[in-house]
Scaffold this motif. Structure first.
Motif, PDB file in Angstrom:
ATOM      1  N   PHE A 272       1.044  -1.479   0.083  1.00  6.83           N
ATOM      2  CA  PHE A 272      -0.134  -0.095  -0.271  1.00  6.83           C
ATOM      3  C   PHE A 272       1.010   1.440  -0.107  1.00  6.83           C
ATOM      4  CE2 PHE A 272      -2.461  -3.381   2.378  1.00  6.83           C
ATOM      5  CZ  PHE A 272      -3.729  -3.846   1.582  1.00  6.83           C
ATOM      6  N   LYS A 273       2.241   1.400   0.747  1.00  9.43           N
ATOM      7  CA  LYS A 273       2.765   1.930   0.811  1.00  9.43           C
ATOM      8  C   LYS A 273       3.210   2.874  -0.926  1.00  9.43           C
ATOM      9  CE  LYS A 273       2.764   4.580   5.359  1.00  9.43           C
ATOM     10  NZ  LYS A 273       3.548   6.190   5.211  1.00  9.43           N
ATOM     11  N   GLU A 274       3.782   1.552  -1.295  1.00  6.21           N
ATOM     12  CA  GLU A 274       4.376   1.587  -2.578  1.00  6.21           C
ATOM     13  C   GLU A 274       3.007   2.013  -3.805  1.00  6.21           C
ATOM     14  OE1 GLU A 274       7.015  -0.850  -5.436  1.00  6.21           O
ATOM     15  OE2 GLU A 274       6.705  -2.010  -3.598  1.00  6.21           O
ATOM     16  N   VAL A 275       2.111   2.106  -3.495  1.00  7.28           N
ATOM     17  CA  VAL A 275       1.293   2.524  -4.046  1.00  7.28           C
ATOM     18  C   VAL A 275       1.217   4.144  -3.953  1.00  7.28           C
ATOM     19  CG1 VAL A 275      -1.513   2.584  -4.453  1.00  7.28           C
ATOM     20  CG2 VAL A 275      -0.187   0.850  -4.393  1.00  7.28           C
ATOM     21  N   VAL A 276       1.009   4.811  -2.680  1.00  9.43           N
ATOM     22  CA  VAL A 276       1.098   5.756  -2.811  1.00  9.43           C
ATOM     23  C   VAL A 276       2.555   6.443  -2.870  1.00  9.43           C
ATOM     24  CG1 VAL A 276       1.347   7.895  -1.245  1.00  9.43           C
ATOM     25  CG2 VAL A 276      -0.655   5.648  -1.030  1.00  9.43           C
ATOM     26  N   THR A 277       3.457   6.084  -3.085  1.00 13.36           N
ATOM     27  CA  THR A 277       4.721   6.561  -3.218  1.00 13.36           C
ATOM     28  C   THR A 277       4.632   6.779  -5.189  1.00 13.36           C
ATOM     29  OG1 THR A 277       6.066   5.372  -2.085  1.00 13.36           O
ATOM     30  CG2 THR A 277       7.217   5.749  -4.392  1.00 13.36           C
ATOM     31  N   LEU A 278       3.795   5.775  -5.965  1.00 15.71           N
ATOM     32  CA  LEU A 278       3.928   5.424  -7.617  1.00 15.71           C
ATOM     33  C   LEU A 278       3.076   6.026  -7.648  1.00 15.71           C
ATOM     34  CD1 LEU A 278       3.164   1.619  -7.990  1.00 15.71           C
ATOM     35  CD2 LEU A 278       4.693   2.917  -9.341  1.00 15.71           C
ATOM     36  N   PHE A 279       2.145   7.196  -6.757  1.00 14.47           N
ATOM     37  CA  PHE A 279       1.278   8.194  -7.499  1.00 14.47           C
ATOM     38  C   PHE A 279       2.155   9.047  -7.193  1.00 14.47           C
ATOM     39  CE2 PHE A 279      -1.928  11.597  -5.072  1.00 14.47           C
ATOM     40  CZ  PHE A 279      -2.210  11.545  -6.338  1.00 14.47           C
ATOM     41  N   HIS A 280       2.735   9.265  -6.030  1.00 17.49           N
ATOM     42  CA  HIS A 280       3.457  10.326  -6.236  1.00 17.49           C
ATOM     43  C   HIS A 280       4.885  10.933  -7.301  1.00 17.49           C
ATOM     44  CE1 HIS A 280       2.140  12.656  -2.810  1.00 17.49           C
ATOM     45  NE2 HIS A 280       2.630  11.019  -1.680  1.00 17.49           N
ATOM     46  N   ASP A 281       5.167  10.307  -8.118  1.00 19.46           N
ATOM     47  CA  ASP A 281       6.387   9.722  -9.107  1.00 19.46           C
ATOM     48  C   ASP A 281       5.160   9.665 -10.208  1.00 19.46           C
ATOM     49  OD1 ASP A 281       8.297   8.000 -10.301  1.00 19.46           O
ATOM     50  OD2 ASP A 281       7.576   7.098 -11.055  1.00 19.46           O
ATOM     51  N   MET A 282       3.564   9.781  -9.721  1.00 17.29           N
ATOM     52  CA  MET A 282       3.348   9.620 -11.176  1.00 17.29           C
ATOM     53  C   MET A 282       3.342  11.592 -11.323  1.00 17.29           C
ATOM     54  SD  MET A 282      -0.628   8.267 -11.901  1.00 17.29           S
ATOM     55  CE  MET A 282      -1.699   7.989 -13.741  1.00 17.29           C
ATOM     56  N   LEU A 283       3.024  12.140 -10.582  1.00 10.69           N
ATOM     57  CA  LEU A 283       2.542  13.203 -10.801  1.00 10.69           C
ATOM     58  C   LEU A 283       3.865  13.889 -10.732  1.00 10.69           C
ATOM     59  CD1 LEU A 283       0.723  14.486  -7.285  1.00 10.69           C
ATOM     60  CD2 LEU A 283      -0.465  13.835 -10.085  1.00 10.69           C
ATOM     61  N   ASP A 284       4.907  13.560 -11.021  1.00 10.95           N
ATOM     62  CA  ASP A 284       6.478  14.170 -10.884  1.00 10.95           C
ATOM     63  C   ASP A 284       7.163  14.512 -11.986  1.00 10.95           C
ATOM     64  OD1 ASP A 284       7.003  14.802  -8.064  1.00 10.95           O
ATOM     65  OD2 ASP A 284       8.024  13.034  -7.787  1.00 10.95           O
ATOM     66  N   GLU A 285       6.024  13.250 -12.556  1.00 14.35           N
ATOM     67  CA  GLU A 285       6.632  12.777 -13.819  1.00 14.35           C
ATOM     68  C   GLU A 285       5.569  13.661 -15.277  1.00 14.35           C
ATOM     69  OE1 GLU A 285       9.024  11.055 -15.824  1.00 14.35           O
ATOM     70  OE2 GLU A 285      10.018  10.558 -13.292  1.00 14.35           O
ATOM     71  N   LYS A 286       4.711  14.424 -14.386  1.00 15.45           N
ATOM     72  CA  LYS A 286       3.555  15.043 -15.534  1.00 15.45           C
ATOM     73  C   LYS A 286       2.517  14.757 -16.135  1.00 15.45           C
ATOM     74  CE  LYS A 286       5.932  18.585 -14.297  1.00 15.45           C
ATOM     75  NZ  LYS A 286       6.599  18.608 -12.904  1.00 15.45           N
ATOM     76  N   VAL A 287       2.796  13.003 -15.136  1.00 12.93           N
ATOM     77  CA  VAL A 287       1.657  11.930 -16.190  1.00 12.93           C
ATOM     78  C   VAL A 287       0.013  12.361 -15.345  1.00 12.93           C
ATOM     79  CG1 VAL A 287       0.641  10.147 -16.506  1.00 12.93           C
ATOM     80  CG2 VAL A 287       3.485  10.255 -16.503  1.00 12.93           C
ATOM     81  N   GLU A 288      -0.998  12.838 -15.608  1.00 14.65           N
ATOM     82  CA  GLU A 288      -2.234  13.357 -15.051  1.00 14.65           C
ATOM     83  C   GLU A 288      -2.779  11.621 -15.034  1.00 14.65           C
ATOM     84  OE1 GLU A 288      -4.503  16.222 -14.457  1.00 14.65           O
ATOM     85  OE2 GLU A 288      -2.903  16.470 -15.453  1.00 14.65           O
ATOM     86  N   PRO A 289      -3.698  11.886 -13.246  1.00 12.15           N
ATOM     87  CA  PRO A 289      -3.839  10.565 -13.065  1.00 12.15           C
ATOM     88  C   PRO A 289      -5.624  10.732 -13.852  1.00 12.15           C
ATOM     89  CG  PRO A 289      -3.432  11.539 -11.540  1.00 12.15           C
ATOM     90  CD  PRO A 289      -2.556  13.409 -12.775  1.00 12.15           C
ATOM     91  N   ASN A 290      -6.062   9.370 -13.944  1.00 11.48           N
ATOM     92  CA  ASN A 290      -7.875   9.701 -14.889  1.00 11.48           C
ATOM     93  C   ASN A 290      -8.445   8.894 -13.298  1.00 11.48           C
ATOM     94  OD1 ASN A 290      -6.917   6.803 -14.189  1.00 11.48           O
ATOM     95  ND2 ASN A 290      -7.313   6.575 -17.194  1.00 11.48           N
TER      96      ASN A 290
END
Length: 351
Positions: A272-290
């Motif tokens: 679960f913690k890794e999932v949250v880390t992935l989310f922040h990595d996603m934002l850092d990479e400028k990938v827009e979540p849906n």
């Protein structure tokens, strides 16, 4: 109206009329319109003949379509659209392979160059009838003729040989494409990768991945997403992490689908913690979540008791004007019933 030259219908207008009548199944009317053209001093060329052939073909009258093709050839040269209409009607009508290959040969003999639609129509017949050798022949002829396959072509090839338990033949055909100068693109390999992934065949999927790289074809985000999902579904999380790192090192940019796959599989694995880390990595990479991203994130945070992280994620959604109560899943409902689930999520937004 007919007396005015400037508003007299031409052949294209009559062809459109035949097409409309054909879509309504009014075949006698189609024939009446076609036969009336000479009386209106309108020449019958490839356009009206093709419209008539297509009208009968789309209504399952492939024998009549073939007869009309023969009648047409007495007056005008058929176009690729004419032949495609006849071949498609014959495929749907169940004409045997000998008849279909005869039409294909006739088409080429008449100097009409088959196009991607012609080849895909023949391949669709191979897929539905499990004709492996015939599919191989059509694909090779297509390649030799310089007609590049598209995603439909590869889907049909994979479907044919997948049903026959001969997916290795697809790899062989892709290799032949590369050696003849028609380099397959990433989507070509991805279709085959997806087929192996559906069967859970990691070694075969990796073999295709290596063949792809060896042929000089650069994997794209979809390629990596297929493999990441395959690793995750089989609980091979270390290999998924390593592959994701390789993806970044190779300068292949992850897209939202890639991150959604990772968030989903690591959430299901309890990371679960890794999932949250992935989310922040996603934002850092400028990938827009849906919304799929947010729903998977909130479920993982709920399962892991990460209420602080869930609040930040939901506030992020709210700032973007995307907040809605995520669809409860079986996992989230094991933690709380539907009403409690909604109240909990909504309370996280309350300062």
């Amino acid at each position: 109206m007919q007396r005015q030259v400037w508003c007299r219908p031409n052949e294209m207008i009559y062809a459109i009329m035949i097409g409309v009548l054909g879509r309504e199944g009014l075949l006698e009317k189609c024939m009446d319109v076609f036969e009336s053209l000479p009386a209106h001093n309108v020449a019958r060329t490839v356009y009206s003949f093709t419209a008539l052939v297509n009208a009968f073909g789309r209504n399952g009258k492939y024998e009549t379509a073939i007869e009309l093709l023969g009648r047409m050839k007495e007056r005008v040269i058929p176009s690729v659209l004419t032949y495609n209409s006849v071949i498609n009607a014959c495929v749907r009508g169940g004409l045997d392979w000998e008849g279909l290959s005869g039409l294909f040969a006739e088409m080429r003999h008449d100097g009409v160059q088959p196009d991607i639609v012609t080849y895909n129509t023949l391949l669709s017949a191979c897929a539905s009838r499990l004709l492996g050798d015939e599919a191989e022949m059509v694909f090779r002829t297509m390649n030799e003729s310089g007609v590049l396959p598209d995603i439909t072509t590869h889907n049909l090839i994979v479907e044919t040989f997948g049903k026959l338990g001969r997916l290795e033949k697809v790899s062989e055909l892709l290799e032949e494409m590369a050696t003849t100068g028609n380099m397959p693109d990433a989507s070509s390999y991805n279709v085959l990768l997806e087929a192996h992934a559906k069967e859970g065949l990691i070694p075969k999927a990796i073999t295709v991945f290596r063949e792809m790289q060896g042929a000089g074809c650069t994997p794209n985000a979809a390629t990596y997403s297929i493999l990441l999902n395959l690793y995750g579904k089989q609980g091979r999380y270390d290999e998924a992490r390593e592959l994701f790192l390789d993806m970044k090192v190779s300068k292949t940019e992850p897209d939202v689908s890639t991150y959604n796959v990772l968030i989903q599989v690591f959430g299901e694995g309890g990371y679960f913690k890794e999932v949250v880390t992935l989310f922040h990595d996603m934002l850092d990479e400028k990938v827009e979540p849906n919304m799929q991203t947010y729903e998977a994130l909130t479920v993982s945070c709920g399962k892991g008791g990460l209420h602080g992280d869930a609040k930040k994620i939901l506030l992020h959604m709210n700032k973007r004007g995307l907040f809605r109560v995520p669809r409860p899943t079986q996992g989230s409902l094991r933690l709380m019933d539907r009403q409690c689930y909604m109240r909990k999520l909504l309370s996280l937004l309350t300062p």
